[in-house]
Design a protein around this motif. Sequence first.
Motif, PDB file in Angstrom:
ATOM      1  N   PHE A   1      56.899 -22.149 -11.974  1.00 33.50           N
ATOM      2  CA  PHE A   1      57.805 -21.028 -12.272  1.00 33.50           C
ATOM      3  C   PHE A   1      58.806 -20.836 -11.140  1.00 33.50           C
ATOM      4  CE2 PHE A   1      58.808 -16.471 -11.980  1.00 33.50           C
ATOM      5  CZ  PHE A   1      59.298 -16.227 -13.246  1.00 33.50           C
ATOM      6  N   ASP A   2      60.061 -20.723 -11.509  1.00 37.05           N
ATOM      7  CA  ASP A   2      61.147 -20.535 -10.536  1.00 37.05           C
ATOM      8  C   ASP A   2      61.756 -19.151 -10.756  1.00 37.05           C
ATOM      9  OD1 ASP A   2      63.206 -20.757  -8.734  1.00 37.05           O
ATOM     10  OD2 ASP A   2      64.328 -22.273  -9.872  1.00 37.05           O
ATOM     11  N   GLY A   3      61.322 -18.185  -9.948  1.00 40.26           N
ATOM     12  CA  GLY A   3      61.819 -16.828 -10.117  1.00 40.26           C
ATOM     13  C   GLY A   3      60.899 -15.822  -9.454  1.00 40.26           C
ATOM     14  N   ALA A   4      60.912 -14.601  -9.953  1.00 38.71           N
ATOM     15  CA  ALA A   4      60.111 -13.519  -9.384  1.00 38.71           C
ATOM     16  C   ALA A   4      59.155 -12.972 -10.436  1.00 38.71           C
ATOM     17  CB  ALA A   4      61.012 -12.408  -8.856  1.00 38.71           C
ATOM     18  N   VAL A   5      58.015 -12.500  -9.970  1.00 37.09           N
ATOM     19  CA  VAL A   5      56.988 -11.949 -10.863  1.00 37.09           C
ATOM     20  C   VAL A   5      56.467 -10.649 -10.269  1.00 37.09           C
ATOM     21  CG1 VAL A   5      55.141 -13.304  -9.779  1.00 37.09           C
ATOM     22  CG2 VAL A   5      54.854 -12.492 -12.118  1.00 37.09           C
ATOM     23  N   ASP A   6      56.082  -9.728 -11.140  1.00 42.50           N
ATOM     24  CA  ASP A   6      55.627  -8.418 -10.675  1.00 42.50           C
ATOM     25  C   ASP A   6      54.632  -7.826 -11.671  1.00 42.50           C
ATOM     26  OD1 ASP A   6      55.544  -6.227  -8.960  1.00 42.50           O
ATOM     27  OD2 ASP A   6      57.233  -5.221  -9.896  1.00 42.50           O
ATOM     28  N   ASP A   7      53.757  -6.980 -11.174  1.00 39.56           N
ATOM     29  CA  ASP A   7      52.874  -6.142 -11.992  1.00 39.56           C
ATOM     30  C   ASP A   7      52.151  -6.934 -13.082  1.00 39.56           C
ATOM     31  OD1 ASP A   7      51.776  -3.555 -12.466  1.00 39.56           O
ATOM     32  OD2 ASP A   7      53.060  -3.345 -14.218  1.00 39.56           O
ATOM     33  N   VAL A   8      51.359  -7.912 -12.686  1.00 40.31           N
ATOM     34  CA  VAL A   8      50.591  -8.728 -13.634  1.00 40.31           C
ATOM     35  C   VAL A   8      49.312  -8.004 -14.006  1.00 40.31           C
ATOM     36  CG1 VAL A   8      49.416 -10.925 -13.989  1.00 40.31           C
ATOM     37  CG2 VAL A   8      51.573 -10.843 -12.710  1.00 40.31           C
ATOM     38  N   GLN A   9      49.006  -7.941 -15.303  1.00 38.31           N
ATOM     39  CA  GLN A   9      47.800  -7.270 -15.785  1.00 38.31           C
ATOM     40  C   GLN A   9      47.068  -8.166 -16.762  1.00 38.31           C
ATOM     41  OE1 GLN A   9      48.182  -3.104 -16.880  1.00 38.31           O
ATOM     42  NE2 GLN A   9      50.156  -2.951 -15.843  1.00 38.31           N
ATOM     43  N   ALA A  10      45.733  -8.086 -16.758  1.00 33.17           N
ATOM     44  CA  ALA A  10      44.905  -8.854 -17.680  1.00 33.17           C
ATOM     45  C   ALA A  10      43.845  -7.946 -18.283  1.00 33.17           C
ATOM     46  CB  ALA A  10      44.244 -10.028 -16.952  1.00 33.17           C
TER      47      ALA A  10
ATOM     48  N   PRO B   1      57.979  -3.742  -4.208  1.00 29.40           N
ATOM     49  CA  PRO B   1      57.888  -5.178  -3.913  1.00 29.40           C
ATOM     50  C   PRO B   1      57.443  -6.001  -5.126  1.00 29.40           C
ATOM     51  CG  PRO B   1      56.892  -3.893  -2.152  1.00 29.40           C
ATOM     52  CD  PRO B   1      57.166  -2.945  -3.275  1.00 29.40           C
ATOM     53  N   ALA B   2      57.805  -7.253  -5.102  1.00 26.94           N
ATOM     54  CA  ALA B   2      57.395  -8.245  -6.088  1.00 26.94           C
ATOM     55  C   ALA B   2      57.264  -9.570  -5.356  1.00 26.94           C
ATOM     56  CB  ALA B   2      58.419  -8.335  -7.219  1.00 26.94           C
ATOM     57  N   ILE B   3      56.863 -10.610  -6.077  1.00 28.72           N
ATOM     58  CA  ILE B   3      56.654 -11.915  -5.448  1.00 28.72           C
ATOM     59  C   ILE B   3      57.626 -12.935  -6.032  1.00 28.72           C
ATOM     60  CG2 ILE B   3      55.026 -13.829  -5.146  1.00 28.72           C
ATOM     61  CD1 ILE B   3      52.782 -11.761  -5.101  1.00 28.72           C
ATOM     62  N   ALA B   4      58.333 -13.651  -5.159  1.00 30.36           N
ATOM     63  CA  ALA B   4      59.251 -14.717  -5.560  1.00 30.36           C
ATOM     64  C   ALA B   4      58.543 -16.060  -5.432  1.00 30.36           C
ATOM     65  CB  ALA B   4      60.498 -14.700  -4.696  1.00 30.36           C
ATOM     66  N   LEU B   5      58.687 -16.915  -6.455  1.00 30.09           N
ATOM     67  CA  LEU B   5      58.079 -18.242  -6.472  1.00 30.09           C
ATOM     68  C   LEU B   5      59.186 -19.285  -6.518  1.00 30.09           C
ATOM     69  CD1 LEU B   5      55.233 -17.485  -9.058  1.00 30.09           C
ATOM     70  CD2 LEU B   5      55.150 -17.317  -6.560  1.00 30.09           C
ATOM     71  N   ASN B   6      58.992 -20.384  -5.772  1.00 26.70           N
ATOM     72  CA  ASN B   6      60.094 -21.318  -5.543  1.00 26.70           C
ATOM     73  C   ASN B   6      60.187 -22.482  -6.519  1.00 26.70           C
ATOM     74  OD1 ASN B   6      57.988 -22.953  -4.757  1.00 26.70           O
ATOM     75  ND2 ASN B   6      58.652 -23.186  -2.625  1.00 26.70           N
ATOM     76  N   GLY B   7      59.371 -22.490  -7.578  1.00 19.82           N
ATOM     77  CA  GLY B   7      59.507 -23.513  -8.601  1.00 19.82           C
ATOM     78  C   GLY B   7      58.875 -24.842  -8.291  1.00 19.82           C
TER      79      GLY B   7
ATOM     80  N   THR C   1      66.693 -21.169 -15.970  1.00 16.85           N
ATOM     81  CA  THR C   1      66.031 -21.147 -17.275  1.00 16.85           C
ATOM     82  C   THR C   1      65.991 -22.534 -17.910  1.00 16.85           C
ATOM     83  OG1 THR C   1      68.128 -20.472 -18.281  1.00 16.85           O
ATOM     84  CG2 THR C   1      66.568 -18.730 -17.718  1.00 16.85           C
ATOM     85  N   THR C   2      65.698 -23.541 -17.096  1.00 17.18           N
ATOM     86  CA  THR C   2      65.559 -24.911 -17.587  1.00 17.18           C
ATOM     87  C   THR C   2      64.121 -25.369 -17.385  1.00 17.18           C
ATOM     88  OG1 THR C   2      66.244 -25.776 -15.432  1.00 17.18           O
ATOM     89  CG2 THR C   2      67.949 -25.502 -17.121  1.00 17.18           C
ATOM     90  N   GLY C   3      63.669 -26.274 -18.240  1.00 15.10           N
ATOM     91  CA  GLY C   3      62.337 -26.844 -18.114  1.00 15.10           C
ATOM     92  C   GLY C   3      61.244 -25.898 -18.576  1.00 15.10           C
ATOM     93  N   TYR C   4      60.030 -26.437 -18.652  1.00 14.30           N
ATOM     94  CA  TYR C   4      58.867 -25.603 -18.926  1.00 14.30           C
ATOM     95  C   TYR C   4      58.503 -24.849 -17.656  1.00 14.30           C
ATOM     96  CZ  TYR C   4      58.083 -27.961 -23.392  1.00 14.30           C
ATOM     97  OH  TYR C   4      58.220 -28.432 -24.675  1.00 14.30           O
ATOM     98  N   GLN C   5      58.336 -23.539 -17.758  1.00 12.58           N
ATOM     99  CA  GLN C   5      57.959 -22.730 -16.613  1.00 12.58           C
ATOM    100  C   GLN C   5      56.835 -21.785 -17.040  1.00 12.58           C
ATOM    101  OE1 GLN C   5      61.089 -21.054 -14.106  1.00 12.58           O
ATOM    102  NE2 GLN C   5      62.613 -22.240 -15.230  1.00 12.58           N
TER     103      GLN C   5
END
Length: 240
Positions: free
Chosen positions: A212-221, A61-67, A97-101
Motif C-alpha cells: 500500500f502506497d499512502g496513509a492509513v488511520d483508525d483501523v478497526q476489526a 496522527p495517522a501512519i504513512a506507508l511507502n508502498g 492509484t496504480t497496481g494492486y494495493q
Amino acid sequence: ALAGVFTAVAITEAAVTLPALAGHWAMNEGSGSTTADSSPNGNTATLGAGASWTTGPGGAPAIALNGNSTGIVSFAKPVVNTAQSMTVSAWVKFSATTGYQTIASIDGSAVANGSTVSGFFLQLNASTGTLLFLRYTSNNSNGTAVLANSGVRPVAGTWYHVVGVDDVSAGQLQIYVNGTEDGTASYSSAWQATGNLAIGRGEYDGASTNYFDGAVDDVQAYQAALSTAQVDALNGTPVA
C-alpha cells in the motif's frame, strides 16, 4: 412561503450499538515504532522501517506507508477468525492509484505446496482501479477469487472510509465506501486463515505482495458482520 411561517420538526434516531471490538488501532501516538490496540485485547502493532507518522483525516496522527516491503504495520496474530463473520474497516488515502494495493489482510496458514494466500484482501483492484473486498474459496492462490467490487475509483490525496464485511450466515461479502454499501458477492467458503494480520500488504503464492502506497488511520476489526446502520455509525471522521 405560506406567509413566511416555518415549523421546526425534531427527528429522533435510535442509537446504534456496535459489537465488541476484536481490535482498534486509532494510531494517535504520532511517534514511535508501535501503535496500541484500544480494545481489551491488547494487540499492539509494530511499524516497519518504511512506515512513518503523518496527519489523518481529522487532524489526529495517522501512519504513512511507502508502498514497498518495509512500509507495513505488522501483528503477531490474526486478531479475527476468518471462518466466522467478521468486519474490518480503515480510513485510507492513496498516494498513487496504480497496481494492486492491499489495505489490510490476514496471512493464510502455511501449506506444503507454498501456495498460501491471504484469508481476505481489503484492497485497490489494479484491473478496474476500484476498491474491493476479496476472499479466495480456499487457502490456495490457484483457487477461485470472490470479489465484492465497489464502483468507487479513489483519487490520490483524498481520504476514504473503507469497510469489508463477511456475513457467514447470509453467505455474502460486502464492501462499503464512505458509509455506503457499494458492492456485494455471494460467498459460502469461509475458511480460517491462521497467519498474522497485516496492514499495508497482502499474501499471494506464499509471498508478501500488493504493498500500500499512502496513509492509513483508525483501523478497526470486529468478529461480527456489521449491518448497514452500524457501518454508517462507524463512518465518523476520526478527530484529534
